[in-house]
Design an enzyme around this catalytic site. Sequence first.
Site, PDB file in Angstrom:
ATOM      1  N   ASP A   1      64.424   0.151  22.137  1.00 57.72           N
ATOM      2  CA  ASP A   1      64.627   0.657  23.494  1.00 57.72           C
ATOM      3  C   ASP A   1      63.344   0.607  24.316  1.00 57.72           C
ATOM      4  O   ASP A   1      63.390   0.665  25.548  1.00 57.72           O
ATOM      5  CB  ASP A   1      65.181   2.086  23.471  1.00 57.72           C
ATOM      6  CG  ASP A   1      64.312   3.040  22.671  1.00 57.72           C
ATOM      7  OD1 ASP A   1      63.144   3.245  23.044  1.00 57.72           O
ATOM      8  OD2 ASP A   1      64.809   3.598  21.675  1.00 57.72           O
TER       9      ASP A   1
ATOM     10  N   ASP B   1      59.897   3.846  14.156  1.00 61.72           N
ATOM     11  CA  ASP B   1      60.847   4.389  15.132  1.00 61.72           C
ATOM     12  C   ASP B   1      62.228   3.860  14.774  1.00 61.72           C
ATOM     13  O   ASP B   1      62.795   3.026  15.469  1.00 61.72           O
ATOM     14  CB  ASP B   1      60.415   3.967  16.537  1.00 61.72           C
ATOM     15  CG  ASP B   1      61.316   4.524  17.627  1.00 61.72           C
ATOM     16  OD1 ASP B   1      62.233   5.293  17.296  1.00 61.72           O
ATOM     17  OD2 ASP B   1      61.100   4.182  18.798  1.00 61.72           O
ATOM     18  N   SER B   2      62.756   4.343  13.663  1.00 58.09           N
ATOM     19  CA  SER B   2      63.990   3.790  13.102  1.00 58.09           C
ATOM     20  C   SER B   2      65.197   4.645  13.445  1.00 58.09           C
ATOM     21  O   SER B   2      65.082   5.769  13.934  1.00 58.09           O
ATOM     22  CB  SER B   2      63.864   3.699  11.575  1.00 58.09           C
ATOM     23  OG  SER B   2      63.808   5.004  11.020  1.00 58.09           O
ATOM     24  N   THR B   3      66.366   4.091  13.159  1.00 57.63           N
ATOM     25  CA  THR B   3      67.583   4.885  13.188  1.00 57.63           C
ATOM     26  C   THR B   3      67.593   5.778  11.951  1.00 57.63           C
ATOM     27  O   THR B   3      66.666   5.766  11.135  1.00 57.63           O
ATOM     28  CB  THR B   3      68.827   3.987  13.167  1.00 57.63           C
ATOM     29  OG1 THR B   3      68.860   3.271  11.918  1.00 57.63           O
ATOM     30  CG2 THR B   3      68.811   2.982  14.312  1.00 57.63           C
ATOM     31  N   GLU B   4      68.645   6.555  11.782  1.00 58.65           N
ATOM     32  CA  GLU B   4      68.808   7.309  10.549  1.00 58.65           C
ATOM     33  C   GLU B   4      69.028   6.326   9.392  1.00 58.65           C
ATOM     34  O   GLU B   4      69.348   5.158   9.623  1.00 58.65           O
ATOM     35  CB  GLU B   4      69.971   8.298  10.696  1.00 58.65           C
ATOM     36  CG  GLU B   4      69.685   9.376  11.734  1.00 58.65           C
ATOM     37  CD  GLU B   4      70.808  10.388  11.858  1.00 58.65           C
ATOM     38  OE1 GLU B   4      71.141  11.023  10.853  1.00 58.65           O
ATOM     39  OE2 GLU B   4      71.344  10.544  12.972  1.00 58.65           O
TER      40      GLU B   4
ATOM     41  N   PRO C   1      70.800  -1.239   8.530  1.00 54.97           N
ATOM     42  CA  PRO C   1      69.539  -1.959   8.356  1.00 54.97           C
ATOM     43  C   PRO C   1      68.319  -1.067   8.178  1.00 54.97           C
ATOM     44  O   PRO C   1      67.253  -1.539   7.806  1.00 54.97           O
ATOM     45  CB  PRO C   1      69.422  -2.776   9.653  1.00 54.97           C
ATOM     46  CG  PRO C   1      70.272  -2.055  10.645  1.00 54.97           C
ATOM     47  CD  PRO C   1      71.398  -1.464   9.865  1.00 54.97           C
TER      48      PRO C   1
END
Length: 275
Positions: A86, A155-158, A162
């Site tokens: 983002d 800065d990852s997703t949960e 992936p």
Amino acid sequence: MSIWFTEKQTGNFGITAKIKQTYVSERTDFQELQMVETEEWGNMLILDDMVMTTEKDEFVYHEMVAHVPLFTHPNPKNVLVVGGGDGGAIREVLKHQSVERVTLVDIDGKVIEYSKKYLPTIASGYNDKRVEVKVEDGFMYIADSKKAFDVIMVDSTEPVGPAVNLFTKGFYAAIHEALTDDGVFVAQTDNPWFKADLIKQAFHDVQEIFPVTRLYTANIPTYPSGLWTFTMGSKIHDPLKVKEERFFEMETKYFTPEIHFASFVLPKFVKDMTK
């Protein structure tokens, strides 16, 4: 007819937002992606039915994931952001004049593409000449990097899809190798109300690798429970020993020098997760 999106944060609890319109809803090569406009939070990015960021509260996460490690390191020049398509983290990184290069590595180019279009205030740093964007697997990119970065931000997703590999001890060990001799890294490590086991595991994995390991928190209302954690690993520098003259004035909405230190003051039930 009203349209609502509900993120089921557990099997028995969720957060709901009223949707004004849907801009994008598609399956990318890696995940389900929606970009919607909400009544309360402005434009919202959703991945695999989880809220990633919103225009209204994004500044909290992005300021805290970026400025805490960047002020901890005395002279950050080369910075890596893993994930963060983002663009919010790199926007904040660019506020530090010592930074000469920011590399962003995100596996899903669609996140970058749609963020530029629908989240322009968040993705505003992409045109800066100091930014290099790589659309590839962050896990593999880290594995191929040796002593290349002063600061690394995960800065990852949960840990689903992936992002699963980005919460492993092997990944933290590879980060250690990718950092310079006085490097600092930080990873978002979810919330203590629903993911205590994840925080405990991540903290202790990092602690086995880095001499200085700290957990800190921030209030992010659209993330599960509203209380979010970040785990920092540092080879030398302690975020609690940053000298006052290290801080400089910049435009923020959440981060302050006082918040830098206060964020490491943990509620007892969270502090117990670090023991």
